[in-house]
Design a protein around this motif. Sequence first.
Motif, PDB file in Angstrom:
ATOM      1  N   SER A  44      17.837 -17.012 -12.467  1.00  0.00           N
ATOM      2  CA  SER A  44      17.202 -16.361 -11.815  1.00  0.00           C
ATOM      3  C   SER A  44      17.411 -15.019 -11.019  1.00  0.00           C
ATOM      4  CB  SER A  44      16.833 -17.069 -10.915  1.00  0.00           C
ATOM      5  OG  SER A  44      17.870 -17.566  -9.810  1.00  0.00           O
ATOM      6  N   ASN A  45      17.344 -13.661 -11.084  1.00  0.00           N
ATOM      7  CA  ASN A  45      17.238 -12.794  -9.649  1.00  0.00           C
ATOM      8  C   ASN A  45      16.921 -12.524  -9.301  1.00  0.00           C
ATOM      9  OD1 ASN A  45      15.964 -11.090 -12.807  1.00  0.00           O
ATOM     10  ND2 ASN A  45      16.241 -10.246 -10.826  1.00  0.00           N
ATOM     11  N   TYR A  46      16.584 -11.469  -7.686  1.00  0.00           N
ATOM     12  CA  TYR A  46      16.237 -11.723  -6.705  1.00  0.00           C
ATOM     13  C   TYR A  46      16.326  -9.699  -6.314  1.00  0.00           C
ATOM     14  CZ  TYR A  46      15.892 -16.073  -6.970  1.00  0.00           C
ATOM     15  OH  TYR A  46      15.767 -17.954  -6.223  1.00  0.00           O
ATOM     16  N   GLY A  47      15.007  -9.520  -5.789  1.00  0.00           N
ATOM     17  CA  GLY A  47      15.362  -8.157  -5.448  1.00  0.00           C
ATOM     18  C   GLY A  47      16.289  -8.026  -4.510  1.00  0.00           C
ATOM     19  N   ASP A  48      16.687  -6.789  -4.143  1.00  0.00           N
ATOM     20  CA  ASP A  48      17.247  -7.252  -2.527  1.00  0.00           C
ATOM     21  C   ASP A  48      17.201  -8.101  -1.434  1.00  0.00           C
ATOM     22  OD1 ASP A  48      20.184  -3.844  -3.393  1.00  0.00           O
ATOM     23  OD2 ASP A  48      20.068  -6.442  -4.040  1.00  0.00           O
ATOM     24  N   ALA A  49      15.975  -6.866  -1.155  1.00  0.00           N
ATOM     25  CA  ALA A  49      15.218  -7.097   0.422  1.00  0.00           C
ATOM     26  C   ALA A  49      14.851  -9.043   0.832  1.00  0.00           C
ATOM     27  CB  ALA A  49      13.936  -6.566   0.020  1.00  0.00           C
ATOM     28  N   VAL A  50      14.290  -9.897  -0.578  1.00  0.00           N
ATOM     29  CA  VAL A  50      14.027 -11.243  -0.383  1.00  0.00           C
ATOM     30  C   VAL A  50      15.633 -12.112  -0.650  1.00  0.00           C
ATOM     31  CG1 VAL A  50      11.477 -10.500  -1.200  1.00  0.00           C
ATOM     32  CG2 VAL A  50      13.624 -11.440  -2.687  1.00  0.00           C
ATOM     33  N   LYS A  51      16.994 -11.559  -0.899  1.00  0.00           N
ATOM     34  CA  LYS A  51      17.861 -12.081  -1.217  1.00  0.00           C
ATOM     35  C   LYS A  51      17.955 -13.313  -0.148  1.00  0.00           C
ATOM     36  CE  LYS A  51      19.969 -10.138  -4.342  1.00  0.00           C
ATOM     37  NZ  LYS A  51      21.265  -8.675  -5.176  1.00  0.00           N
ATOM     38  N   GLY A  52      18.362 -14.744   0.193  1.00  0.00           N
ATOM     39  CA  GLY A  52      18.812 -15.672   0.660  1.00  0.00           C
ATOM     40  C   GLY A  52      16.962 -16.093   1.745  1.00  0.00           C
ATOM     41  N   ARG A  53      15.781 -15.424   1.335  1.00  0.00           N
ATOM     42  CA  ARG A  53      14.844 -15.807   2.064  1.00  0.00           C
ATOM     43  C   ARG A  53      13.935 -16.400   0.919  1.00  0.00           C
ATOM     44  NH1 ARG A  53      11.784 -12.291   3.706  1.00  0.00           N
ATOM     45  NH2 ARG A  53      12.433 -10.513   2.570  1.00  0.00           N
ATOM     46  N   PHE A  54      14.044 -16.119  -0.361  1.00  0.00           N
ATOM     47  CA  PHE A  54      12.973 -16.563  -1.205  1.00  0.00           C
ATOM     48  C   PHE A  54      13.232 -17.284  -2.666  1.00  0.00           C
ATOM     49  CE2 PHE A  54       9.381 -12.784  -1.153  1.00  0.00           C
ATOM     50  CZ  PHE A  54       9.210 -13.244   0.310  1.00  0.00           C
ATOM     51  N   ALA A  55      12.438 -18.205  -3.144  1.00  0.00           N
ATOM     52  CA  ALA A  55      13.084 -19.384  -4.119  1.00  0.00           C
ATOM     53  C   ALA A  55      12.086 -19.161  -5.520  1.00  0.00           C
ATOM     54  CB  ALA A  55      13.613 -19.894  -3.803  1.00  0.00           C
ATOM     55  N   ILE A  56      12.515 -18.763  -6.437  1.00  0.00           N
ATOM     56  CA  ILE A  56      12.166 -19.348  -7.680  1.00  0.00           C
ATOM     57  C   ILE A  56      12.494 -19.786  -8.439  1.00  0.00           C
ATOM     58  CG2 ILE A  56      12.725 -17.821  -9.648  1.00  0.00           C
ATOM     59  CD1 ILE A  56      10.892 -16.384 -10.178  1.00  0.00           C
ATOM     60  N   SER A  57      11.023 -20.712  -9.114  1.00  0.00           N
ATOM     61  CA  SER A  57      11.761 -21.577  -9.872  1.00  0.00           C
ATOM     62  C   SER A  57      10.673 -21.921 -10.775  1.00  0.00           C
ATOM     63  CB  SER A  57      11.569 -22.940  -9.143  1.00  0.00           C
ATOM     64  OG  SER A  57      10.315 -23.506  -8.610  1.00  0.00           O
ATOM     65  N   ARG A  58      11.178 -22.640 -12.176  1.00  0.00           N
ATOM     66  CA  ARG A  58      10.189 -22.805 -13.049  1.00  0.00           C
ATOM     67  C   ARG A  58       9.594 -24.239 -13.826  1.00  0.00           C
ATOM     68  NH1 ARG A  58      11.408 -18.685 -17.633  1.00  0.00           N
ATOM     69  NH2 ARG A  58       9.395 -19.958 -19.050  1.00  0.00           N
ATOM     70  N   ASP A  59       8.673 -24.912 -14.138  1.00  0.00           N
ATOM     71  CA  ASP A  59       8.144 -26.071 -14.978  1.00  0.00           C
ATOM     72  C   ASP A  59       7.825 -25.277 -16.419  1.00  0.00           C
ATOM     73  OD1 ASP A  59       7.962 -28.116 -16.114  1.00  0.00           O
ATOM     74  OD2 ASP A  59       7.335 -29.119 -14.146  1.00  0.00           O
TER      75      ASP A  59
ATOM     76  N   PRO B 135       1.009  -1.231   0.189  1.00  0.00           N
ATOM     77  CA  PRO B 135      -0.040  -0.228   0.040  1.00  0.00           C
ATOM     78  C   PRO B 135       0.829   1.430  -0.260  1.00  0.00           C
ATOM     79  CG  PRO B 135      -0.980  -1.901   1.508  1.00  0.00           C
ATOM     80  CD  PRO B 135       0.244  -1.936   1.184  1.00  0.00           C
ATOM     81  N   GLY B 136       0.981   1.856  -0.766  1.00  0.00           N
ATOM     82  CA  GLY B 136       1.182   3.247  -0.754  1.00  0.00           C
ATOM     83  C   GLY B 136       2.559   2.918  -1.609  1.00  0.00           C
ATOM     84  N   LYS B 137       2.727   1.811  -2.073  1.00  0.00           N
ATOM     85  CA  LYS B 137       4.180   1.728  -2.342  1.00  0.00           C
ATOM     86  C   LYS B 137       4.052   1.179  -3.798  1.00  0.00           C
ATOM     87  CE  LYS B 137       7.220   0.624   1.553  1.00  0.00           C
ATOM     88  NZ  LYS B 137       7.672   0.034   2.568  1.00  0.00           N
ATOM     89  N   GLN B 138       5.575   1.975  -5.078  1.00  0.00           N
ATOM     90  CA  GLN B 138       5.047   1.453  -5.780  1.00  0.00           C
ATOM     91  C   GLN B 138       5.422   0.156  -6.527  1.00  0.00           C
ATOM     92  OE1 GLN B 138       9.045   3.613  -8.147  1.00  0.00           O
ATOM     93  NE2 GLN B 138       6.989   5.742  -8.577  1.00  0.00           N
ATOM     94  N   ARG B 139       5.123  -0.635  -6.933  1.00  0.00           N
ATOM     95  CA  ARG B 139       5.714  -1.597  -7.739  1.00  0.00           C
ATOM     96  C   ARG B 139       6.770  -2.344  -7.912  1.00  0.00           C
ATOM     97  NH1 ARG B 139       1.642  -5.122 -11.944  1.00  0.00           N
ATOM     98  NH2 ARG B 139       0.178  -4.250 -10.568  1.00  0.00           N
ATOM     99  N   GLU B 140       7.674  -3.265  -7.671  1.00  0.00           N
ATOM    100  CA  GLU B 140       8.807  -3.951  -7.206  1.00  0.00           C
ATOM    101  C   GLU B 140       8.661  -5.735  -7.090  1.00  0.00           C
ATOM    102  OE1 GLU B 140      11.057  -3.180  -3.490  1.00  0.00           O
ATOM    103  OE2 GLU B 140       9.166  -5.098  -2.247  1.00  0.00           O
ATOM    104  N   LEU B 141       9.771  -5.276  -7.899  1.00  0.00           N
ATOM    105  CA  LEU B 141      10.686  -6.884  -8.572  1.00  0.00           C
ATOM    106  C   LEU B 141      10.431  -7.881  -7.954  1.00  0.00           C
ATOM    107  CD1 LEU B 141      11.620  -9.310 -10.799  1.00  0.00           C
ATOM    108  CD2 LEU B 141      13.145  -8.324 -10.185  1.00  0.00           C
ATOM    109  N   VAL B 142      10.552  -8.567  -7.296  1.00  0.00           N
ATOM    110  CA  VAL B 142      10.164  -9.619  -6.326  1.00  0.00           C
ATOM    111  C   VAL B 142      11.293 -10.999  -6.876  1.00  0.00           C
ATOM    112  CG1 VAL B 142       9.341 -11.480  -4.412  1.00  0.00           C
ATOM    113  CG2 VAL B 142       8.204  -9.985  -4.901  1.00  0.00           C
ATOM    114  N   ALA B 143      11.261 -11.793  -7.596  1.00  0.00           N
ATOM    115  CA  ALA B 143      12.188 -11.907  -8.519  1.00  0.00           C
ATOM    116  C   ALA B 143      12.048 -12.945  -9.605  1.00  0.00           C
ATOM    117  CB  ALA B 143      11.766 -13.895  -7.318  1.00  0.00           C
ATOM    118  N   ALA B 144      12.490 -13.436 -10.407  1.00  0.00           N
ATOM    119  CA  ALA B 144      12.252 -13.901 -12.106  1.00  0.00           C
ATOM    120  C   ALA B 144      13.588 -14.325 -12.603  1.00  0.00           C
ATOM    121  CB  ALA B 144      12.693 -12.026 -13.154  1.00  0.00           C
ATOM    122  N   ILE B 145      12.799 -15.423 -13.221  1.00  0.00           N
ATOM    123  CA  ILE B 145      14.019 -16.875 -13.634  1.00  0.00           C
ATOM    124  C   ILE B 145      13.942 -16.144 -15.759  1.00  0.00           C
ATOM    125  CG2 ILE B 145      12.020 -17.933 -13.463  1.00  0.00           C
ATOM    126  CD1 ILE B 145      13.932 -20.220 -12.703  1.00  0.00           C
ATOM    127  N   THR B 146      14.498 -16.463 -16.263  1.00  0.00           N
ATOM    128  CA  THR B 146      14.687 -16.202 -17.733  1.00  0.00           C
ATOM    129  C   THR B 146      13.971 -17.593 -17.663  1.00  0.00           C
ATOM    130  OG1 THR B 146      16.874 -17.330 -17.678  1.00  0.00           O
ATOM    131  CG2 THR B 146      16.429 -15.218 -17.902  1.00  0.00           C
TER     132      THR B 146
END
Length: 114
Positions: free
Chosen positions: A57-72, A41-52
Amino acid sequence: QVQLVESGGGPVQTGGSLRLSCEASGDIFGIAVVGWYRQAPGKQRELVAAITSGGQSNYGDAVKGRFAISRDNAKNTVTLQMNNLQPEDTGVYYCSLRHQIQCWGQGTQVSVSS
């Protein structure tokens, strides 16, 4: 037209975990960059994680080490595993698919209580 359907959001306590999933329609998933963004709320949309398409993969600084992205690619799905959630992770999480244009899901709410 690509459609993205997210699932897995909800309320969770500080330190808890959630898994978000997004399923895409169409036949370009395998060659697209897919990922997750969030908006508090009240903030801009920001990247959490993306995968090619190649699995980088790359992660936003705020979530590095805590979040993991994967694709099937066989199932046209992208998953975000979120661990050690904090109140500042609260927001609407959007699935994104980018190939020439960027498509968005409808969003799923994540609420982390202290």
